[in-house]
Scaffold this active site. Structure first.
Site, PDB file in Angstrom:
ATOM      1  CB  ALA A   1       7.835   0.825 -55.717  1.00 26.88           C
TER       2      ALA A   1
ATOM      3  N   GLY B   1       4.490   2.792 -59.378  1.00 23.88           N
ATOM      4  CA  GLY B   1       3.872   1.948 -58.993  1.00 23.88           C
ATOM      5  C   GLY B   1       2.394   2.344 -58.589  1.00 23.88           C
TER       6      GLY B   1
ATOM      7  CD  GLU C   1       3.530   0.404 -62.276  1.00 26.11           C
ATOM      8  OE1 GLU C   1       4.472   0.703 -61.464  1.00 26.11           O
ATOM      9  OE2 GLU C   1       4.395  -0.193 -63.818  1.00 26.11           O
TER      10      GLU C   1
ATOM     11  CD  GLU D   1       7.466   4.289 -61.989  1.00 25.21           C
ATOM     12  OE1 GLU D   1       7.465   4.948 -63.308  1.00 25.21           O
ATOM     13  OE2 GLU D   1       7.015   3.268 -62.097  1.00 25.21           O
TER      14      GLU D   1
END
Ligand code: 3HC
Ligand code: NAI
Length: 698
Positions: free
Chosen positions: A62, A101, A104, A125
Site C-alpha cells: 500500500a 499489499g 497480498e 505491516e
C-alpha cells in the site's frame, strides 16, 4: 505515474504495476489492475493473465503516503478479491520485492512464479503498526500453513524466493526473465486444463494445529517492537482464519485492522519510517555532489569501538587495516574481530567461505604508514584532545591526498581536530554507537570546513554498511549525547528526590524504552561519564546532582564490568536493587533538601521525555540538527527508544506544544533554571507552529 498497464503476449495478458520506484499501490495502480483484469477477462483471445511489476519491485505494498489522506476507491481488498474471482487463471510474476499489499496481490493470484533474485517476499505491516489488511492474514495461512504464516506476519520479516518455494508460497522459481517464465507457466496450466485456484476457497481444519499455538505466540510478543497492539491483532487475525470461511475471517481482519490504522502507535511507526528516509536529504548536497570512492578502510585503535567499527566494514565486504600502538592491544583486538566472525559462522549466520573472506580482508599494523593507501581512515583512540590532535597531524603526513579522515570522538570539537591537519576539508566526525557492528546509528559530525563530497562519501559508505547516518553540527556530545546529558541529569535529580534506580528504570521500561537509564549507565560503564565530568567540569548544580554517582564510581563500582554499579549483578548478570546505593541517594537527597517528594512513574516518564525534547528543540534551533525527525531517528536507532512512541520530538508534537510549554514552565517553577524552556518551543507554541515545520525543508 501510478498506473497498471496491459499488454498482450499472444494468448496471455500481462498486467504491469507501474509506480516508481517500488510500485506502491496508489489509487491509479489499484484502478489499473482492476481495469486490466476486467479487460483481460472480456477479451476472448486471452486464455491466462500474468501480473508483474515494473522495474526492481513487484510492489512494496500500500502507498503509505495515502494513509494520511484516507483511501480512495477502489480499495485494495476489493481489487484483489475481484482478481481472485477471475474466470481465467492469474499468475503472479514476482520480478523483485513483494511486500505487504504487494504480496497480498500475489496471494490473490492463483499461482506464483518468482525470479531467484527476489530476496524480499513478506508481510511487514506489523512494523508500521498495522496488519495485512487486504486478505493477507486469511490467505497466507491457507497457503503456507498457520505456523509459518504466523511467523511471517508477526515478525514482519521477509523471506527469499528459494525459502518461499520451500514453504509453498511460490510455485516455481526461475533464473531467467520471470515474465517469460510466468507466461510459459500459464500456458502449461492452460494446456493441462488447469484453471483458477483461489486460495480463499480452502478451509483450515482447527484439529490440524498444535494445541496452544496461538496462546504461545501471544506469550512471545510482550515486548514486540511494534508495541502492545499490532502484533496482538496480527495473531487474532490469523486465528480468525482457522475453521472459518474466508468472508467471515476477512470481516474479522477488517475490524482488527481498523483498531490499529490511524492510531497513535501506527502513526508513530509510519512517521519513523519516513523520518529514517529523510535523514539522507541534506539541503546543500544534491545529486551534483559526487562521493569519493571508498575501497579500503583504515582504523586507528583496536579497543571497544575500533574492533566494532572494523567488523562493520568487514561484514560489508570492505578490506580493513587496523593500527594500534602496541602488539598486545593489536593482537587482542584482532582476536576479538576474528572470534566474532567465527561465532557468526558457528551459529550458521554466514557460510565458512564468507567467514574466511571476511577474516582475509583484515590487515593489522603498528605503524601509521600501513594506512597510506586507505580511502577512509577512522580514528578510535582514547577520548583525549591532545592525543587526537597529535594523531591527525601524523595522519596528515601519511594519508593519501583525498583520503577522508574521520574521528569517532563522542564529545570533542571536530573543528579543533581538523585544524591539526592541513586538510580540514577532508575531516569529519563519524560517531558510531557501541557495539558498532550491531547498532544501526551513526552520527556524522560536519565540521565548518568539511567538504560536501567528504560528507557525501561518508554518507554513502554508511549506507553500504547498513547504518542509518544522521548529520550533526559541532557541539559537546553532538545530538544524541547532548540530549542524554539533560536526561541523565534529571534522573539524578529524581533519585535525590527519593526515586530508586529501579523506580526510574521500571517506569521507563514499562513505557517502552529498551533499557532504563541506570541499567544503560551500568552497561556502558559509570566510569565513562565520570571521566568526562573530570575533564569537562560541570556546573556547580550539576556536580551536586552527580555527587552520589561519582561516589559510586570511586567505590570501584563501574557497572556491569565490575559486577556492581547502580545495581548489583549476580552470576546471571541480572540486575538487583542494592539497598546500599538506595541509602546513599536517600542520605544525599536529604542533605541537599531534595528528598521531599518521591516522583511517581508517570512523572518520571514525563520529566525524562520533556528534558530530552526541550534539549532537542534547543539543538534544532541552533541548527545542530537539521530537522526534528532527524533527532527522533537518532533516538530510535541509537538509544533504545521504541519506534511505536515515535521519538521524543514526535511525543511532544503529539502532546501539543502549548501544553508542553506550560508543563515545562511548571517544572521550571518547581526545579529552577535547568528547566528553562527552549525559545523555539515557546515561539512555536505562541504561533501555533509545529516542530515538523522548524529546521530545514526537504
Ligand atoms: N509507500 C509509499 N512509499 C514507499 C513505500 C510504500 N509502501 N515503500 C517505499 N516507499 C518509498 C520510500 O519512502 C522512498 O521514497 P524517497 O525516495 O522519496 O525517500 C522510496 O520509496 C524508496 O524506498 P527506500 O529508500 O526505502 O528504498 P530501499 O530499496 O532501501 O527499500 C523497501 C525498499 C524494502 C520497499 C522499503 O522502502 C520498505 O520497507 N518499504 C515499506 C514496505 C511496507 O511496509 N509495505 C507495507 C505497506 S502497508 C500495506 O501494504 C497495507 C496492506 O496490507 C493493506
Ligand atoms: P578503548 O579504550 O576501548 O580503546 C582505545 C584504543 O586506542 C586502545 O586499544 C588503545 O591502545 C588505542 N590507542 C591509543 N592511542 C593510540 C594511538 N596513538 N594509535 C593507535 N591506537 C591507539 O576506547 P573506546 O571505548 O573504543 O573509545 C575510542 C573512541 O571512541 C573514544 O574517542 C570514545 O570517546 C569514542 N566512543 C566510544 C564509545 C563507547 O561506547 N565506548 C561510543 C562512541 C564513541
Amino acid at each position: 505515474m501510478a498506473t497498471a498497464t496491459l499488454t498482450k503476449s499472444g494468448d496471455v495478458a500481462v498486467i504491469r504495476l507501474e509506480h516508481a520506484p517500488v510500485n506502491a499501490l496508489a489509487q491509479g495502480v489499484r484502478q489499473g489492475l482492476k481495469d486490466g483484469i476486467a479487460a483481460a477477462n472480456a477479451d476472448p483471445t486471452i486464455k491466462a493473465i500474468v501480473v508483474t511489476g515494473e522495474g526492481r519491485a513487484f510492489s512494496a505494498g500500500a502507498d503509505i503516503t495515502e494513509f494520511r489522506s484516507g483511501p480512495k476507491p477502489p480499495g485494495l481488498g476489493e481489487v484483489i478479491d475481484g482478481m481472485e474471482a477471475s474466470g481465467k487463471p492469474v499468475v503472479a510474476a514476482l520480478n523483485g520485492l513483494a511486500l505487504g499489499g504487494g504480496l497480498e496481490v500475489a496471494l490473490g493470484c492463483h499461482y506464483r512464479v518468482a525470479t531467484k533474485a527476489a530476496s524480499q517476499l513478506g508481510l511487514p505491516e506489523v512494523k508500521i503498526g498495522i496488519l495485512p489488511g487486504a486478505g493477507g492474514t486469511q490467505r497466507m495461512p491457507r497457503l503456507i500453513g498457520v505456523e509459518a504464516a504466523l511467523d511471517m506476519i508477526v515478525s514482519g520479516n521477509p523471506i527469499n524466493a528459494e525459502k518461499a518455494a520451500k514453504v509453498g508460497l511460490v510455485d516455481r522459481v526461475v533464473e531467467g526473465d520471470v515474465v517469460e517464465g510466468a507466461i510459459a507457466f500459464a500456458r502449461e496450466l492452460v494446456a493441462a486444463g488447469k484453471g483458477p485456484r483461489p486460495i480463499s476457497a480452502t478451509r483450515i481444519d482447527p484439529a490440524s494445529l498444535p494445541k496452544d499455538l496461538f496462546d504461545n505466540k501471544r506469550a512471545s510478543i510482550a515486548r514486540h517492537p511494534s508495541g502492545p497492539m499490532a502484533a496482538k491483532n496480527c495473531i487474532a487475525a490469523v486465528e480468525a482464519a482457522v475453521g472459518s470461511d474466508y468472508k467471515s475471517g476477512l470481516a474479522r481482519e477488517r475490524d482488527l485492522f481498523l483498531e490499529l490504522a490511524g492510531k497513535p502507535y501506527a502513526r508513530a511507526l509510519q512517521y519513523a519510517f519516513f523520518a529514517e528516509r529523510q535523514v539522507a536529504n541534506i539541503p546543500d548536497i544534491g545529486k551534483d555532489v559526487t562521493p569519493r570512492e571508498i575501497k579500503t578502510v583504515g582504523i586507528l585503535g583496536a579497543g571497544t569501538m575500533g574492533t566494532g567499527i572494523a567488523l562493520a566494514f568487514l561484514n560489508a565486504g570492505l578490506p580493513v587495516t587496523v593500527v594500534e600502538t602496541n602488539q598486545g592491544a593489536l593482537d587482542h583486538g584482532a582476536k576479538r574481530i576474528r572470534d566474532t566472525i567465527d561465532s557468526n559462522v558457528k551459529r550458521g549466520r554466514i557460510t565458512e567461505d564468507e567467514g574466511a573472506r571476511r577474516i582475509g580482508n583484515l590487515a593489522t599494523g603498528l605503524d601509521l604508514k600501513v594506512l597510506t593507501n586507505a580511502d577512509l581512515i577512522i580514528e578510535a583512540v582514547f577520548e583525549n584532545m591532545a592525543l587526537k590532535k597529535e594523531i591527525f597531524a601524523k595522519l596528515d603526513a601519511v594519508a593519501k591526498p583525498g583520503a577522508i579522515l574521520a574521528s569517532n570522538t563522542s564529545t570533542l570539537d571536530v573543528d579543533q581536530i581538523a585544524a591539526a591537519t592541513k586538510r580540514p576539508q577532508d575531516v569529519l566526525g563519524m560517531h558510531f554507537f557501541s557495539p558498532a557492528n550491531i547498532m544501526r546509528l551513526l552520527e556524522f559530525v560536519r565540521g565548518k570546513a568539511t567538504a560536501k563530497d567528504a560528507l557525501a562519501s561518508a554518507m554513502a559508505i554508511a549506507r553500504r554498511i547498513g547504518k542509518v547516518g544522521v548529520v550533526s553540527g559541532v557541539c559537546f556530545g553532538f545530538i544524541g549525547n547532548r540530549m542524554v546529558e539533560a536526561y541523565l541529569e534529571e534522573v539524578q535529580a529524581m533519585m535525590l528526590e527519593g526515586a530508586t534506580p529501579a523506580d526510574i528504570d521500571n517506569a521507563l521500561e514499562s513505557w517502552g524504552l529498551a533499557m532504563g537509564p541506570n541499567a544503560m549507565m551500568d552497561m556502558a560503564g559509570l566510569d565513562v561519564g565520570y571521566r568526562i565530568r573530570q575533564e569537562h567540569k560541570p556546573s556547580e548544580e550539576r556536580a551536586r546532582f552527580y555527587r552520589v554517582t561519582d561516589a559510586i564510581v570511586e567505590m570501584g563500582r563501574h557497572g556491569q564490568k565490575t559486577g556492581a554499579g547502580m545495581y548489583s549483578y549476580g552470576a546471571d548478570r541480572k540486575r538487583q536493587s542494592d539497598p546500599q546505593i538506595e541509602a546513599m541517594f536517600a542520605k544525599e537527597g536529604a542533605a541537599q533538601g531534595r528528598a521531599n517528594r518521591k516522583p511517581e512513574a508517570e512523572e518520571i516518564v514525563e520529566r525524562c521525555l520533556l528534558r530530552l525534547a526541550n534539549e532537542g528543540a534547543q539543538i534544532l534551533d541552533e541548527g545542530i540538527a537539521l530537522r526534528a525527525s532527524d533527532i527522533d531517528t537518532i533516538y530510535l536507532n541509537g538509544y533504545g527508544f521504541p519506534g511505536w512512541r515515535g521519538g521524543p520530538m514526535w511525543q511532544i508534537e503529539e502532546m501539543g506544544l502549548a501544553k508542553v510549554v506550560e508543563k515545562i514552565k511548571g517544572y521550571e517553577a518547581r526545579h529552577g533554571a535547568r528547566w528553562n524552556v527552549a525559545p523555539l518551543l515557546e515561539r512555536l507554541a505562541a504561533s501555533g507552529g509545529k516542530l515538523a515545520d522548524a529546521g530545514v525543508k526537504g
